[in-house]
Design a protein around this motif. Structure first.
Motif, mmCIF file in Angstrom:
data_model
loop_
_atom_site.group_PDB
_atom_site.id
_atom_site.type_symbol
_atom_site.label_atom_id
_atom_site.label_comp_id
_atom_site.label_asym_id
_atom_site.label_seq_id
_atom_site.Cartn_x
_atom_site.Cartn_y
_atom_site.Cartn_z
ATOM 1 N N GLN A 24 4.811 39.989 -17.208
ATOM 2 C CA GLN A 24 6.055 40.517 -16.978
ATOM 3 C C GLN A 24 6.874 40.901 -18.161
ATOM 4 O O GLN A 24 7.687 41.890 -18.148
ATOM 5 N N GLN A 25 6.428 40.523 -19.404
ATOM 6 C CA GLN A 25 7.204 41.033 -20.731
ATOM 7 C C GLN A 25 6.563 42.429 -20.978
ATOM 8 O O GLN A 25 7.519 43.261 -21.311
ATOM 9 N N MET A 26 5.262 42.593 -20.737
ATOM 10 C CA MET A 26 4.968 43.813 -21.137
ATOM 11 C C MET A 26 5.446 44.849 -20.105
ATOM 12 O O MET A 26 5.726 46.037 -20.353
ATOM 13 N N SER A 27 5.731 44.543 -18.647
ATOM 14 C CA SER A 27 6.145 45.323 -17.848
ATOM 15 C C SER A 27 7.620 45.801 -18.277
ATOM 16 O O SER A 27 8.163 46.820 -18.024
ATOM 17 N N ARG A 28 8.218 44.656 -18.438
ATOM 18 C CA ARG A 28 9.649 44.919 -18.922
ATOM 19 C C ARG A 28 9.782 46.112 -20.238
ATOM 20 O O ARG A 28 10.628 46.793 -20.277
ATOM 21 N N SER A 29 9.147 45.680 -21.320
ATOM 22 C CA SER A 29 9.050 46.554 -22.434
ATOM 23 C C SER A 29 8.802 47.937 -22.006
ATOM 24 O O SER A 29 9.509 48.891 -22.671
ATOM 25 N N SER A 30 7.768 48.283 -21.176
ATOM 26 C CA SER A 30 7.354 49.542 -20.809
ATOM 27 C C SER A 30 8.553 50.312 -20.025
ATOM 28 O O SER A 30 8.915 51.239 -20.249
ATOM 29 N N SER A 31 9.180 49.414 -19.219
ATOM 30 C CA SER A 31 10.203 50.080 -18.502
ATOM 31 C C SER A 31 11.591 50.327 -19.142
ATOM 32 O O SER A 31 12.157 51.553 -19.089
ATOM 33 N N VAL A 32 11.820 49.534 -20.120
ATOM 34 C CA VAL A 32 12.941 49.702 -20.978
ATOM 35 C C VAL A 32 12.730 50.896 -21.983
ATOM 36 O O VAL A 32 13.705 51.825 -21.982
ATOM 37 N N ILE A 33 11.375 51.088 -22.502
ATOM 38 C CA ILE A 33 11.142 52.266 -23.236
ATOM 39 C C ILE A 33 11.449 53.521 -22.597
ATOM 40 O O ILE A 33 12.006 54.363 -23.165
ATOM 41 N N ALA A 34 10.771 53.467 -21.406
ATOM 42 C CA ALA A 34 11.006 54.679 -20.601
ATOM 43 C C ALA A 34 12.292 54.952 -20.021
ATOM 44 O O ALA A 34 12.841 56.079 -20.233
ATOM 45 N N HIS A 35 13.079 54.013 -20.106
ATOM 46 C CA HIS A 35 14.538 54.196 -19.450
ATOM 47 C C HIS A 35 15.294 54.882 -20.847
ATOM 48 O O HIS A 35 16.134 55.938 -20.741
ATOM 49 N N GLU A 36 15.185 54.466 -21.866
ATOM 50 C CA GLU A 36 15.748 54.900 -22.925
ATOM 51 C C GLU A 36 15.403 56.383 -23.587
ATOM 52 O O GLU A 36 16.069 57.210 -23.786
ATOM 53 N N LEU A 37 14.040 56.576 -23.483
ATOM 54 C CA LEU A 37 13.403 57.952 -23.556
ATOM 55 C C LEU A 37 14.134 58.980 -22.390
ATOM 56 O O LEU A 37 14.435 60.293 -22.929
#
Length: 631
Positions: A24-37
């Motif tokens: 769940q944490q790994m998915s959250r990190s991936s999603s936030v990084i993609a959002h900010e990029l």
């Protein structure tokens, strides 16, 4: 935070080590990084002219974050997950008085903008972008977006600039009629609050009427007068079950509320496959029954996103409008075969109140109770547990060392529910893992993704001995996240004296930080035996909490009342909660309005139980009795 050429992240969103961080944490990190990029394009290269158009920044960054994550981490199935985070979440926001407003913001003050610039601009904005992606076709949409970005690079825009670029591309590609513009289609969606409810009604044997109205939730006092939306209508049928075709077969245009189509009404029809259009759909009794039959006969004919959305539509309509709850519950009969997380998440979300309340009566009422039978929720438990266990058998009860992604998250969700409802298979599994750990403390056999539930139910099943083991491990644990999970498990014990001592320990001896206090409060409030203990603690100790936590006092007390507001659901509990608030009103003065609102949450729980419990109990009892009679 996105900056032109420089994105800044919180440490916990970047420093996630495989084997230490949960999926769940790994998915959250991936999603936030993609959002900010994504903001490097939407927000930096092209930005909105003013806050009123903030959805152009946040909607695009949100939508493209799922596409980006799908390219880098497809194991989390972000395209499917968007249905839960996008349409279903946005529908919920747009159905509430406090969070429903036009997407093109009309706020006049800074505080109004701060309230409105969260929620809908992100998720409804992303949904409307996805809708344009659907009715323009993917190729035209992406060419139109490139056109928009190139024309407005390093400039500020309004929504009309986007609509003009997409219109020009649609006319050039022939995917948009020359007499129609994207602005004409989209203005009603961005300038009005709320969304449509499309009704599909059969007439005779060869005619279906498709008409719409505004979704009128009981949670919204103000409705938009004379609301209209140009509605793209795509559909799949029993004879042509292509759920990937999102191109509208027809439109319900401005000035018209209904369309008629010729169709064999002895076969099912599924409007708005995969919720490309931002609207809910409900069918008449005959067409609903045909869909029920298809779910029970071969549910895989309906796409996973289609199954998830029809569950959410029917449960939302049953709880917020006037269709019978049985029509929604009938769609759950097949769930013992369902292995898609997005399809299970919806009924679990809508049945969460029964989940919250279930164990309370099992644990606290004895056979002498005259008011409520001990087996108050027996039918609910007997219906859900075999389905939960059936799916766990299909996907595997135990997590393999090499497993990653959405399947891991799904299993953890199912196990939490199964243990809460008393599944012997789940509780035995939790006990076995906990005992193995006690046997060799240096080797923790509990997978990191299952520790929230397995720690809790290991402590719950093992009593004081397991509680002391978890306490000692929490003291010795060097990983902060795992230490907090262990502290949370301390609130799962089935002993009111221990729970009372746990809460009191936060006010004596070595100072405890706000985070750990919040974790303890959450755990005790989630424990049916703990809620009366927590209320007594608040009644007696709010001045002591203020003295001990000082600047953190407001957040600690706010958290405690919020959690109680989620769970309490009787008139007696409401009166007790109100008396505590009144007793300490001067001490909690700064947050008194917010705390008082949680008493309103309890009133809503009471109203929900009054309206839905008996029909649900009757339905669950009928299903479980009929299952027993066929054995």
């Amino acid at each position: 935070m996105e900056n032109y050429g420089l994105n800044i992240y919180r440490e916990f969103l970047l420093l996630n080590t495989p084997g230490v961080a949960t999926q769940q944490q790994m998915s959250r990190s991936s999603s936030v990084i993609a959002h900010e990029l994504a903001h490097q394009y939407w927000g930096n290269i092209v930005t909105c002219h003013w806050w009123s158009n903030i959805w152009l920044n946040e909607g695009f960054a949100t939508y493209y974050s799922y596409l980006g994550q799908n390219a880098t981490n497809p194991e989390f199935e972000p395209i499917k997950q968007f249905l839960l985070d996008g349409p279903q979440y946005a529908f919920a926001l747009d159905s509430r008085e406090k969070t429903s407003y036009p997407l093109l913001l009309t706020a006049k003050t800074q505080s109004q903008f701060e309230d409105q610039a969260i929620g809908l601009p992100y998720y409804k904005g992303a949904c409307l972008i996805r809708m344009m992606h659907g009715f323009l076709t993917p190729d035209t949409f992406h060419r139109g977006i490139n056109r928009y970005l190139k024309a407005w690079a390093n400039k500020a825009t309004e929504q009309d600039n986007l609509f003009d670029a997409l219109t020009d591309q649609g006319h050039e590609d022939g995917t948009l009629p020359l007499n129609l513009t994207v602005k004409e289609i989209m203005d009603p969606w961005t300038k009005q609050r709320g969304y449509p409810l499309v009704r599909v009604v059969s007439s005779e044997e060869d005619t279906v009427y498709v008409h719409y109205e505004q979704f009128k939730s009981s949670r919204v006092a103000r409705q938009t007068e004379h609301a209209y939306w140009p509605i793209p209508v795509a559909y799949a049928t029993e004879d042509d079950s292509n759920f990937n075709d999102h191109v509208p077969k027809f439109w319900i245009p401005e000035g018209s509320l209904m369309r008629t189509i010729k169709y064999n009404t002895s076969k099912w029809i599924f409007v708005n496959p995969e919720t490309t259009g931002f609207y809910r759909v409900v069918y008449d009794k005959k067409l609903t029954q045909l869909l029920h039959n298809q779910f029970n006969k071969n549910y895989k004919v309906i796409s996973p996103m289609g199954r998830s959305q029809i569950l959410d539509d029917y449960f939302s309509l049953a709880t917020q409008m006037d269709i019978p709850i049985s029509m929604a519950l009938d769609f759950t009969k097949y769930l013992g075969q369902e292995t898609e997380d997005i399809c299970w998440t919806v009924p679990l979300k809508h049945l969460r109140r029964l989940y919250y309340f279930y164990s309370e009566y099992e644990l606290t009422l004895d056979s002498s109770s005259k008011n409520v039978p001990k087996k108050y929720f027996e039918g609910f438990r007997n219906y859900m547990v075999p389905k939960l266990e059936g799916v766990l058998n299909k996907i595997g009860l135990e997590q393999l060392p090499t497993e990653i992604g959405s399947k891991v998250i799904f299993r953890a969700r199912l196990l939490n529910w199964a243990c809460r409802l008393g599944s012997k298979k789940c509780l035995d599994y939790a006990t076995r893992l906990f005992e193995l750990w006690k046997f060799d403390e240096l080797v923790n056999p509990i997978p990191i993704d299952l520790r929230d539930s397995m720690y809790c139910y290991g402590v719950s099943a093992g009593g004081a001995q397991n509680w002391l083991f978890a306490l000692q491990r929490s003291v010795n644990e060097t990983n902060t996240k795992d230490a907090l999970v262990l502290i949370s498990s301390l609130g799962c014990v089935k002993d009111e004296r221990i729970l009372k001592s746990l809460l009191e320990s936060t006010l004596v001896g070595e100072s405890i930080d706000k985070l750990r206090m919040s974790v303890i409060i959450d755990a005790v409030a989630d424990n049916p035996l703990g809620r009366p203990v927590l209320m007594k603690f608040l009644k007696d100790s709010i001045p002591s909490i203020q003295k001990e936590f000082n600047t953190s006092f407001n957040s600690v007390v706010y958290r405690a009342f919020m959690k109680l507001g989620n769970h309490l659901h009787t008139e007696e509990e409401l009166l007790e909660l109100q008396s505590i608030i009144e007793l300490h009103s001067s001490t909690i003065g700064d947050i008194l309005p917010a705390v008082s609102s949680f008493a309103t949450d309890v009133s809503e729980n009471i109203a929900w139980m009054s309206k839905h419990y008996e029909p649900m109990k009757t339905w669950f009892d009928k299903q479980t009795k009929s299952s027993i009679s066929t054995i």
